[in-house]
Scaffold this active site. Structure first.
Site, PDB file in Angstrom:
ATOM      1  N   HIS A 185      -9.300   1.895  10.718  1.00 40.31           N
ATOM      2  CA  HIS A 185     -10.424   2.578  11.366  1.00 40.31           C
ATOM      3  C   HIS A 185     -11.387   3.031  10.272  1.00 40.31           C
ATOM      4  CE1 HIS A 185      -7.466   3.508  14.844  1.00 40.31           C
ATOM      5  NE2 HIS A 185      -8.155   2.397  15.093  1.00 40.31           N
ATOM      6  N   GLU A 188     -12.089   6.765   9.202  1.00 42.29           N
ATOM      7  CA  GLU A 188     -10.984   7.616   8.747  1.00 42.29           C
ATOM      8  C   GLU A 188     -10.803   7.431   7.238  1.00 42.29           C
ATOM      9  OE1 GLU A 188      -7.763   6.421  11.272  1.00 42.29           O
ATOM     10  OE2 GLU A 188      -8.788   7.095  13.091  1.00 42.29           O
ATOM     11  N   HIS A 281      -3.882   6.660   8.188  1.00 39.09           N
ATOM     12  CA  HIS A 281      -4.976   6.957   9.124  1.00 39.09           C
ATOM     13  C   HIS A 281      -5.529   8.357   8.859  1.00 39.09           C
ATOM     14  CE1 HIS A 281      -4.677   3.725  12.304  1.00 39.09           C
ATOM     15  NE2 HIS A 281      -3.556   3.510  11.621  1.00 39.09           N
ATOM     16  N   GLU A 355      -0.937  10.329   9.284  1.00 34.86           N
ATOM     17  CA  GLU A 355      -2.245  10.818   9.709  1.00 34.86           C
ATOM     18  C   GLU A 355      -2.695  11.984   8.833  1.00 34.86           C
ATOM     19  OE1 GLU A 355      -4.145   9.757  12.242  1.00 34.86           O
ATOM     20  OE2 GLU A 355      -2.841   8.558  13.547  1.00 34.86           O
TER      21      GLU A 355
END
Length: 508
Positions: A185, A188, A281, A355
């Site tokens: 992504h 990110e 991420h 994350e």
């Protein structure tokens, strides 16, 4: 005198201008902007004069649903998004100094930054001994999707000592493989900063890095969506789709980076045992750093919780990673993500998403502070360090930490690429295990527990609201650097609910 001061204040006010920004086409139902997060601003003129970098700025920040309806189109819709768009509003005060200002929501990491970092690493003869670079494929926009292979001296096998009645004999065994990917992504950017920390650690000359390279072959794809990064997408590729929803059946023509990465993992699994997969991420709605894993309600695997728990105990990782925020369920709508496909289809049970928050931690010494790029790089270091705690749990205290720096990593462990005597001595003394496919027991002591951890966090300033992130300077106390490692217990009750608990509670 008072009149002159008032006139000067009025003149200063005339040099300032307030501008309110409204971004009206956002789709997430919530945002960390409602919980104290501020945008980042870069003043180009100030950067030239004083070297000032990105700073947190903005006030009167709010995120809310607006009256613009989302139309059903041919594109992908986020399963959690509502039928309307959302607005982010904030106000920034600028000075009238003919400067250029840049605004963003996270520290930028461009395709050029990525290429520059790779060229810097590969300019070192020491790094080139252990890291090879090739092009996995070309993206739709004809950009390189790079792949890095990192292992000690490029050797594919690990030497093993076998003991028999006639004495000891030396043999070899094919190394295990660890696969790490990131930046699927584009928005990110935390993923790229953590990846930079991983690469700097693994290519360094610390005893920890040399031992990891001696035991494993690392296959790393730093940027899965180079087109999105180059052309400014937040989540999609040039094909207009979320590449992290294309892992189940990727198209060679539409999703080439995913197609060839999945093929790479399948090929490596045919050659050797792939013991771990991690996809990096960023997260725009939750605080802290945390992990998603893959457990199965029908066939519970509580062991999948051990690596995240060890990461939350790491001398560096414990500042950022919250085990309570980790999740191990495979929710509906996530069947085509990298983490789930690698676990279920490719059979790599230790498959995780790491994350990194867009904001900061809500616990510990950095509570209510914004994280900066140095923090995310340090999180990458912690990830690598935890691999040793997981796969070599019975390391003697001090074996790999005879000298440590302020960050808890052996000196020269970040990005200095020359051999040191401590790395050589550690590897000469260490006897390699015969099987590292899974941990046989829990660590007796964490790495570098006596290190004086430096919590110098950099360049963030606090906002006026009490709930916002702030600026942290200097060393912060409260770090528990005792030499006694917490124990860990895994329980599975009759209802197949899992619990991991350390000493003093804190179970999940």
């Amino acid at each position: 005198d008072e009149e002159e001061e008032e006139e000067e204040d009025d003149e200063d006010d005339d040099d300032l201008v307030e501008i309110t920004f409204n971004v009206v086409n956002l789709t997430k139902p919530d945002s960390l902007f409602n919980h104290g997060m501020q945008p980042l601003m870069f003043d180009c003129e100030e950067a030239k004069q004083s070297g000032q970098g990105w700073c947190r700025a903005g006030y009167d920040i709010s995120y809310f649903a607006n009256n613009y309806n989302r139309k059903e189109g041919g594109g992908q819709r986020d399963a959690e998004a509502s039928s309307c768009y959302y607005t982010l509003t904030f106000t920034v005060t600028f000075s009238k100094n003919n400067s250029t200002y840049l605004l963003t929501n996270s520290y930028p990491y461009t395709y050029s930054d990525h290429k520059y970092h790779l060229s810097t690493l590969l300019s070192s003869n020491y790094v080139k001994r252990h890291m090879s670079h090739s092009i996995l494929c070309q993206s739709l926009g004809e950009l390189d999707c790079d792949i890095l292979t990192i292992t000690e001296d490029g050797k594919d096998e690990v030497p093993l000592a076998h003991h028999s009645g006639s004495g000891s004999m030396m043999g070899s065994k094919r190394k295990k493989c660890i696969v790490i990917t990131g930046r699927v992504h584009p928005g990110e950017t935390q993923a790229s900063w953590m990846m930079k920390g991983v690469l700097d650690f693994l290519t360094g000359d610390s005893p920890q890095a040399r031992l990891l390279r001696s035991l494993f072959v690392f296959k790393i794809v730093p940027m899965l969506n180079p087109d999105g990064v180059m052309y400014g997408s937040n989540r999609c590729s040039l094909a207009g789709c979320d590449l992290n929803r294309a892992w189940k059946k990727p198209s060679r023509n539409l999703h080439p980076t995913i197609y060839f990465t999945k093929s790479l993992i399948r090929t490596e699994k045919a050659l050797r045992d792939v013991v771990l997969y991690i996809d990096l991420h960023g997260h725009s709605r939750k605080m802290n750093v945390f992990m998603y894993g893959c457990d199965d309600k029908k066939k519970p695997r509580p062991m999948t919780r051990i690596f995240p728990k060890l990461l939350s105990w790491n001398v560096l990782g414990k500042k950022y990673l919250s085990f309570q925020d980790c999740s191990f369920t495979m929710r509906k709508g996530r069947e085509s993500t990298a983490r789930v496909v690698v676990a279920k289809e490719l059979g790599i049970l230790n498959s995780y998403t790491l994350e990194g928050t867009f904001a900061g931690p809500n616990f510990g010494p950095l509570k209510d502070m914004h994280m900066n790029s140095n923090h995310f790089q340090e999180m990458g270091h912690a990830l690598c360090d935890t691999l040793l705690d997981y796969y070599i749990p019975n390391r003697e205290q001090g074996l790999l930490s005879e000298e440590v720096g302020n960050d808890g990593i052996a000196l020269n462990g970040r990005c200095a690429h020359s051999l040191n005597k401590h790395a050589k001595a550690a590897l000469r003394r260490y006897v390699l295990p015969t099987d590292i496919s899974s941990p046989t027991s829990l660590p007796s002591s964490p790495l570098s527990t006596n290190a004086d951890v430096n919590n110098n966090t950099g360049d963030i300033r606090p906002s006026s609201s009490s709930s916002s992130m702030g600026h942290k300077n200097g060393n912060s106390g409260g770090q528990d650097n005792s030499t006694t490692s917490p124990s860990l217990r895994v329980n599975v009750n009759e209802e197949s609910k899992h619990e991991i608990q350390g000493e003093g509670g804190g179970g999940l």
